[in-house]
Design an enzyme around this catalytic site. Structure first.
Site, PDB file in Angstrom:
ATOM      1  N   ILE A 169       0.831  -1.203   0.000  1.00 49.65           N
ATOM      2  CA  ILE A 169       0.000   0.000   0.000  1.00 49.65           C
ATOM      3  C   ILE A 169       0.868   1.257   0.000  1.00 49.65           C
ATOM      4  O   ILE A 169       0.594   2.211  -0.723  1.00 49.65           O
ATOM      5  CB  ILE A 169      -0.950   0.013   1.230  1.00 49.65           C
ATOM      6  CG1 ILE A 169      -1.740  -1.299   1.330  1.00 49.65           C
ATOM      7  CG2 ILE A 169      -1.876   1.235   1.213  1.00 49.65           C
ATOM      8  CD1 ILE A 169      -2.541  -1.659   0.100  1.00 49.65           C
ATOM      9  N   GLU A 200       8.368  -2.856   3.935  1.00 48.46           N
ATOM     10  CA  GLU A 200       8.270  -4.065   3.110  1.00 48.46           C
ATOM     11  C   GLU A 200       8.789  -3.784   1.705  1.00 48.46           C
ATOM     12  O   GLU A 200       9.422  -4.637   1.082  1.00 48.46           O
ATOM     13  CB  GLU A 200       6.810  -4.546   3.029  1.00 48.46           C
ATOM     14  CG  GLU A 200       6.226  -4.988   4.346  1.00 48.46           C
ATOM     15  CD  GLU A 200       6.987  -6.134   4.992  1.00 48.46           C
ATOM     16  OE1 GLU A 200       7.442  -7.032   4.260  1.00 48.46           O
ATOM     17  OE2 GLU A 200       7.135  -6.112   6.230  1.00 48.46           O
ATOM     18  N   HIS A 207      -2.669  -0.089   8.101  1.00 50.61           N
ATOM     19  CA  HIS A 207      -1.733  -0.832   8.942  1.00 50.61           C
ATOM     20  C   HIS A 207      -0.924   0.097   9.840  1.00 50.61           C
ATOM     21  O   HIS A 207      -0.949  -0.011  11.053  1.00 50.61           O
ATOM     22  CB  HIS A 207      -0.801  -1.691   8.087  1.00 50.61           C
ATOM     23  CG  HIS A 207      -0.028  -2.674   8.910  1.00 50.61           C
ATOM     24  ND1 HIS A 207       1.136  -2.339   9.566  1.00 50.61           N
ATOM     25  CD2 HIS A 207      -0.289  -3.964   9.223  1.00 50.61           C
ATOM     26  CE1 HIS A 207       1.560  -3.400  10.240  1.00 50.61           C
ATOM     27  NE2 HIS A 207       0.721  -4.396  10.049  1.00 50.61           N
ATOM     28  N   GLU A 249      -1.078   0.226  13.937  1.00 50.66           N
ATOM     29  CA  GLU A 249       0.230   0.193  14.585  1.00 50.66           C
ATOM     30  C   GLU A 249       0.901   1.543  14.698  1.00 50.66           C
ATOM     31  O   GLU A 249       2.015   1.637  15.194  1.00 50.66           O
ATOM     32  CB  GLU A 249       1.131  -0.786  13.834  1.00 50.66           C
ATOM     33  CG  GLU A 249       0.550  -2.193  13.920  1.00 50.66           C
ATOM     34  CD  GLU A 249       1.514  -3.301  13.552  1.00 50.66           C
ATOM     35  OE1 GLU A 249       2.637  -3.004  13.131  1.00 50.66           O
ATOM     36  OE2 GLU A 249       1.114  -4.467  13.697  1.00 50.66           O
ATOM     37  N   LEU A 259      -4.511  -4.600   1.825  1.00 54.52           N
ATOM     38  CA  LEU A 259      -4.760  -5.400   0.629  1.00 54.52           C
ATOM     39  C   LEU A 259      -5.705  -6.558   0.915  1.00 54.52           C
ATOM     40  O   LEU A 259      -6.595  -6.858   0.138  1.00 54.52           O
ATOM     41  CB  LEU A 259      -3.436  -5.944   0.063  1.00 54.52           C
ATOM     42  CG  LEU A 259      -3.622  -6.582  -1.308  1.00 54.52           C
ATOM     43  CD1 LEU A 259      -3.761  -5.516  -2.382  1.00 54.52           C
ATOM     44  CD2 LEU A 259      -2.495  -7.537  -1.623  1.00 54.52           C
ATOM     45  N   VAL A 260      -5.508  -7.199   2.068  1.00 55.41           N
ATOM     46  CA  VAL A 260      -6.313  -8.358   2.434  1.00 55.41           C
ATOM     47  C   VAL A 260      -7.109  -8.057   3.698  1.00 55.41           C
ATOM     48  O   VAL A 260      -6.753  -7.178   4.470  1.00 55.41           O
ATOM     49  CB  VAL A 260      -5.420  -9.602   2.680  1.00 55.41           C
ATOM     50  CG1 VAL A 260      -4.581  -9.913   1.449  1.00 55.41           C
ATOM     51  CG2 VAL A 260      -4.515  -9.396   3.891  1.00 55.41           C
TER      52      VAL A 260
HETATM   53 CO    CO Z   1       0.794  -6.218  11.032  1.00 59.01          CO
END
Ligand code: CO
Length: 256
Positions: free
Chosen positions: A84, A89, A144, A175, A202-203
């Site tokens: 995203i 990542e 997230h 978070e 995404l999920v």
């Molecule tokens: Co997480």
């Protein structure tokens, strides 16, 4: 030159949401780019291990997928993350790519979902095109969130919703910042008593099912305790046609 597209996702251990999001994204890319072979990699080692253990499903890491592509004779690679934001990542994925550049004649990389101002606008329209809200309802999106400086994407996202006239939408993160308490302060100002809760991930996996919609210690339970009527929209971003289109466009941009 033999061409390949590597679709890189964080991953999920929940097969129900994987089928509706990551699988669909990869299938669409397969259809849109018929002269490329499409490969999958996940960046989460934890999820790769869990899928092997619980589902006996093998998913490559980025390094494994690149080696597999080279063995298959792929020379021209486009890597498209389904991340995203341009966060940790994506940085790790880039490091893995750098180490494997010499395997290919050409390697290009598409951008994560929220990269340009246009991406934010398109993402917002994509979500709102498939989300119906009642007039007395607020939509709270759970992103997230991260320690990485890319966390600024989340406040930017909420700002852009409002700039586009979607004043019924608030954005928080599990978070990082904004937190649920920041969202709740704005909910109070809105004077609306109904909340629709949806992940902006995404999920719709672990965070959505537990941190967002779980029976205890979740955003849902805290909002209900505060007197809101909450309904859950258990949909990952990968289920939105317009979101999948943005990833496809990012592949096309990388190819040009
Ligand atoms: Co997480």
């Amino acid at each position: 030159m033999k061409k390949g597209i590597l679709v890189v996702s964080f991953g999920t251990s929940h097969l129900d949401t994987m089928k509706k999001t990551i699988d669909v994204i990869e299938d669409e890319i397969r259809n849109l780019f018929p002269d490329s072979s499409v490969y999958r990699a996940f960046t989460s080692q934890m999820i790769i291990r869990k899928l092997k253990r619980t589902e006996n499903l093998t998913v490559d890491t980025v390094a494994e997928a690149l080696n597999r592509m080279a063995e298959d004779g792929i020379e021209d690679v486009i890597v498209q993350p389904t991340h995203i934001i341009n966060g940790i990542e994506n940085d790790r994925m880039m490091e893995d790519l750098m180490e494997h550049m010499s395997l290919f004649r050409r390697i290009r990389v598409g951008k994560p979902l929220l990269s340009s101002v246009d991406d934010y606008k398109k993402s917002i329209h994509a979500v709102m095109a498939q989300t119906e809200l009642q007039p007395d309802e607020m939509l709270v999106l759970m992103g997230h969130g991260t320690d990485h400086h890319a966390n600024s994407a989340y406040p930017t996202l909420e700002y852009t919703f409002h700039a586009l006239g979607y004043n019924q939408v608030l954005v928080g993160t599990v978070e990082s910042f904004p937190e649920l308490k920041n969202v709740m302060a704005k909910l109070e100002i809105s004077e609306k008593k109904k909340v629709a809760l949806m992940p902006f991930m995404l999920v719709a996996g672990d965070h959505a099912k537990n941190d967002m919609a779980g029976d205890e210690d979740s955003w849902k339970s805290e909002l209900e305790e505060a007197g809101y009527e909450v309904r859950v929209i258990m949909k990952g971003l990968g289920e939105f046609e317009g979101i999948r289109r943005i990833f496809a466009e990012h592949i096309e941009e990388a190819a040009d």
